[in-house]
Design an enzyme around this catalytic site. Structure first.
Site, PDB file in Angstrom:
ATOM      1  CE  LYS A  81      56.428 -36.789  39.926  1.00  0.00           C
ATOM      2  NZ  LYS A  81      55.119 -37.356  39.974  1.00  0.00           N
ATOM      3  CE  LYS A 140      54.781 -34.297  43.083  1.00  0.00           C
ATOM      4  NZ  LYS A 140      54.259 -35.248  44.056  1.00  0.00           N
TER       5      LYS A 140
HETATM    6  N1  LIG Z   1      49.080 -41.949  39.287  1.00  0.00           N
HETATM    7  C1  LIG Z   1      48.980 -40.752  39.823  1.00  0.00           C
HETATM    8  O1  LIG Z   1      48.184 -40.511  40.745  1.00  0.00           O
HETATM    9  C2  LIG Z   1      49.825 -39.615  39.320  1.00  0.00           C
HETATM   10  C3  LIG Z   1      49.643 -38.316  39.854  1.00  0.00           C
HETATM   11  C4  LIG Z   1      50.396 -37.243  39.335  1.00  0.00           C
HETATM   12  C5  LIG Z   1      51.324 -37.494  38.335  1.00  0.00           C
HETATM   13  N2  LIG Z   1      51.512 -38.777  37.857  1.00  0.00           N
HETATM   14  C6  LIG Z   1      52.486 -38.987  36.791  1.00  0.00           C
HETATM   15  O2  LIG Z   1      51.759 -39.250  35.585  1.00  0.00           O
HETATM   16  C7  LIG Z   1      52.492 -40.176  34.766  1.00  0.00           C
HETATM   17  C8  LIG Z   1      51.615 -41.390  34.496  1.00  0.00           C
HETATM   18  O3  LIG Z   1      51.322 -42.017  35.744  1.00  0.00           O
HETATM   19  P1  LIG Z   1      50.489 -43.353  35.815  1.00  0.00           P
HETATM   20  O4  LIG Z   1      50.228 -43.572  37.261  1.00  0.00           O
HETATM   21  O5  LIG Z   1      49.365 -43.309  34.852  1.00  0.00           O
HETATM   22  O6  LIG Z   1      51.576 -44.420  35.307  1.00  0.00           O
HETATM   23  P2  LIG Z   1      51.300 -45.895  34.767  1.00  0.00           P
HETATM   24  O7  LIG Z   1      50.037 -46.423  35.351  1.00  0.00           O
HETATM   25  O8  LIG Z   1      52.568 -46.645  34.951  1.00  0.00           O
HETATM   26  O9  LIG Z   1      51.015 -45.693  33.196  1.00  0.00           O
HETATM   27  C9  LIG Z   1      52.000 -45.329  32.282  1.00  0.00           C
HETATM   28  C10 LIG Z   1      51.577 -45.767  30.898  1.00  0.00           C
HETATM   29  O10 LIG Z   1      52.565 -45.410  29.950  1.00  0.00           O
HETATM   30  C11 LIG Z   1      52.855 -46.545  29.117  1.00  0.00           C
HETATM   31  N3  LIG Z   1      54.194 -46.469  28.555  1.00  0.00           N
HETATM   32  C12 LIG Z   1      55.379 -46.828  29.094  1.00  0.00           C
HETATM   33  N4  LIG Z   1      56.376 -46.591  28.212  1.00  0.00           N
HETATM   34  C13 LIG Z   1      55.796 -46.094  27.088  1.00  0.00           C
HETATM   35  C14 LIG Z   1      56.286 -45.693  25.806  1.00  0.00           C
HETATM   36  N5  LIG Z   1      57.576 -45.760  25.506  1.00  0.00           N
HETATM   37  N6  LIG Z   1      55.398 -45.245  24.883  1.00  0.00           N
HETATM   38  C15 LIG Z   1      54.083 -45.177  25.153  1.00  0.00           C
HETATM   39  N7  LIG Z   1      53.562 -45.561  26.343  1.00  0.00           N
HETATM   40  C16 LIG Z   1      54.406 -46.016  27.297  1.00  0.00           C
HETATM   41  C17 LIG Z   1      52.666 -47.725  30.053  1.00  0.00           C
HETATM   42  O11 LIG Z   1      52.521 -48.929  29.349  1.00  0.00           O
HETATM   43  P3  LIG Z   1      52.808 -50.329  30.178  1.00  0.00           P
HETATM   44  O12 LIG Z   1      51.879 -50.322  31.366  1.00  0.00           O
HETATM   45  O13 LIG Z   1      52.474 -51.374  29.201  1.00  0.00           O
HETATM   46  O14 LIG Z   1      54.246 -50.268  30.582  1.00  0.00           O
HETATM   47  C18 LIG Z   1      51.381 -47.282  30.756  1.00  0.00           C
HETATM   48  O15 LIG Z   1      50.270 -47.508  29.919  1.00  0.00           O
HETATM   49  C19 LIG Z   1      53.773 -40.517  35.545  1.00  0.00           C
HETATM   50  O16 LIG Z   1      54.802 -39.740  35.040  1.00  0.00           O
HETATM   51  C20 LIG Z   1      53.423 -40.162  36.990  1.00  0.00           C
HETATM   52  O17 LIG Z   1      54.548 -39.814  37.757  1.00  0.00           O
HETATM   53  C21 LIG Z   1      50.774 -39.818  38.319  1.00  0.00           C
END
Ligand SMILES: NC(=O)c1ccc[n+]([C@@H]2O[C@H](COP(=O)([O-])OP(=O)(O)OC[C@H]3O[C@@H](n4cnc5c(N)ncnc54)[C@H](OP(=O)(O)O)[C@@H]3O)[C@@H](O)[C@H]2O)c1
Length: 340
Positions: free
Chosen positions: A123, A223
């Site tokens: 977002k 949102k």
């Molecule tokens: N989880 C949900 O249910 C959900 C639902 C809707 C939207 N979202 C959105 O979707 C996005 C991802 O969510 P998530 O839950 O998957 O987050 P997450 O579990 O924290 O995963 C994020 C990933 O991005 C990596 N990362 C961080 N900095 C980076 C960089 N500079 N270059 C490349 N990779 C990098 C992280 O690596 P490290 O772990 O090693 O730091 C991790 O692998 C977020 O913006 C979130 O708000 C999530």
């Protein structure tokens, strides 16, 4: 369709899982292939397509994916991967950042400038720079899709954009954040204090890394920005949303509302004149009055009246299904050569 996946966390892994499952069934008539994954430690690249099982094994053993002995590129930055790897689409799923939207903002703009379509669930870039990003995508003749940013897997943006296309949407109102809805539900149904309900939400893994994102209404406000721009053609960013979180909602106020057959919810709302997020009393019989981590959005239309959509607002494979929906949409647009 060759895909570069940037971010291999909860959603990133969901994307590889859902693509592997759905692609195995071969029911979409298209051939999605993840050719590179970049996370914070480096990248893994194989133009013939990566195996999610092998990457999962590497992760399970406690190594970063870039430790893959055949295709790993330790230390390679996502920007270099986007620049140098041949692909049609970048799927950007790094953590949200509402201060400057990085690193996602740079990833997305790099993808546009190198002629790649983008699907994101992040977002941050949309909340801070949506009007500029949609213009940049148009300028570079690429598609920009983000249906997982609102409602997780529940197709709130598509429902409004497509199913209600023949109508005129006058206003949008909704419960857009599952964590605050869980907290308010616990407080009103089980008389749990705000602090205890927040602690429970954290234990259950519902809260964002930074709880202020949820409880101060930032997540819901992001949102609201996306709905306002994409559905109501406004040109607003996060600073234009009048925002109040739920820190000051008391058990007493919830009790008083209950006596009027109502309850207090964190409601995001957009109409002709304003965009806001604030705790609001609604009737318990209002279709928006959903419990727990559910999200609900009500579209008020000129002809069709009120339409309410309810569903899970987050989750790994739920959100990944929104990414797949966006990939299919891009594939369809490319096939029909229509640029919107
Ligand atoms: N989880 C949900 O249910 C959900 C639902 C809707 C939207 N979202 C959105 O979707 C996005 C991802 O969510 P998530 O839950 O998957 O987050 P997450 O579990 O924290 O995963 C994020 C990933 O991005 C990596 N990362 C961080 N900095 C980076 C960089 N500079 N270059 C490349 N990779 C990098 C992280 O690596 P490290 O772990 O090693 O730091 C991790 O692998 C977020 O913006 C979130 O708000 C999530």
């Amino acid at each position: 369709m060759r895909i570069i996946l940037v971010g291999y966390g909860v959603v990133g892994k969901g994307v590889t899982t859902v693509l592997a499952r759905r692609y195995a069934e071969k029911d979409y008539g298209f051939n999605p292939k993840i050719v590179a994954i970049a996370d914070i430690d480096g990248a893994v690249i194989n133009p013939r397509g990566l195996s999610p099982e092998k990457l999962e094994e590497i992760k399970q053993r406690g190594y970063p994916i870039s430790a893959d002995p055949d295709f790993g590129r330790p230390g390679m930055a996502a920007l270099d991967v986007i620049e140098s790897v041949e692909a049609e689409v970048v799927v950007e799923v790094t953590p949200v950042n509402i201060k400057n939207a990085e690193p996602a903002l740079s990833h997305i703009t790099k993808a546009f400038k190198t002629g790649k379509h983008v699907v994101t669930t992040n977002k941050g870039p949309l909340a801070l720079a949506m009007p500029a990003l949609t213009e940049l995508a148009e300028f570079n003749n690429v598609y920009f899709r983000f249906s997982g940013t609102v409602g997780g897997g529940t197709p709130m943006l598509e429902f409004a954009k497509r199913c209600l296309a023949g109508d005129r949407i006058l206003a949008i109102k909704g419960i857009l954040n599952g964590t605050t809805n869980y907290i308010l539900t616990e407080m009103s149904q089980n008389q749990v204090t705000f602090q205890d309900a927040l602690a429970n939400a954290e234990k259950l893994g519902y809260a964002e890394r930074e709880p202020s994102m949820d409880i101060d209404g930032f997540d819901a406000a992001c949102k609201v920005v996306i709905l306002a721009n994409w559905i109501l053609n406004k040109k607003i960013t996060l600073k234009d949303v009048d925002r109040t979180g739920i820190r000051n909602v008391s058990l007493q106020e919830l009790e008083k509302a209950a006596k009027r057959n109502g309850t207090i919810k964190l409601i995001g709302s957009i109409d002709e004149d304003q965009a806001s997020v604030k705790p609001t009393e609604i009737s318990k019989t209002d279709p928006l009055c959903v419990s727990g981590v559910l999200n609900a959005v009500k579209f008020s239309c000129e002809y069709a009246g009120e339409q309410t959509l309810i569903g899970k607002g987050a989750g790994s494979i739920e959100t990944a299904s929104a990414v797949l929906r966006d990939l299919l949409d891009i594939r369809h647009k490319l096939a029909t050569r229509l640029l919107t």
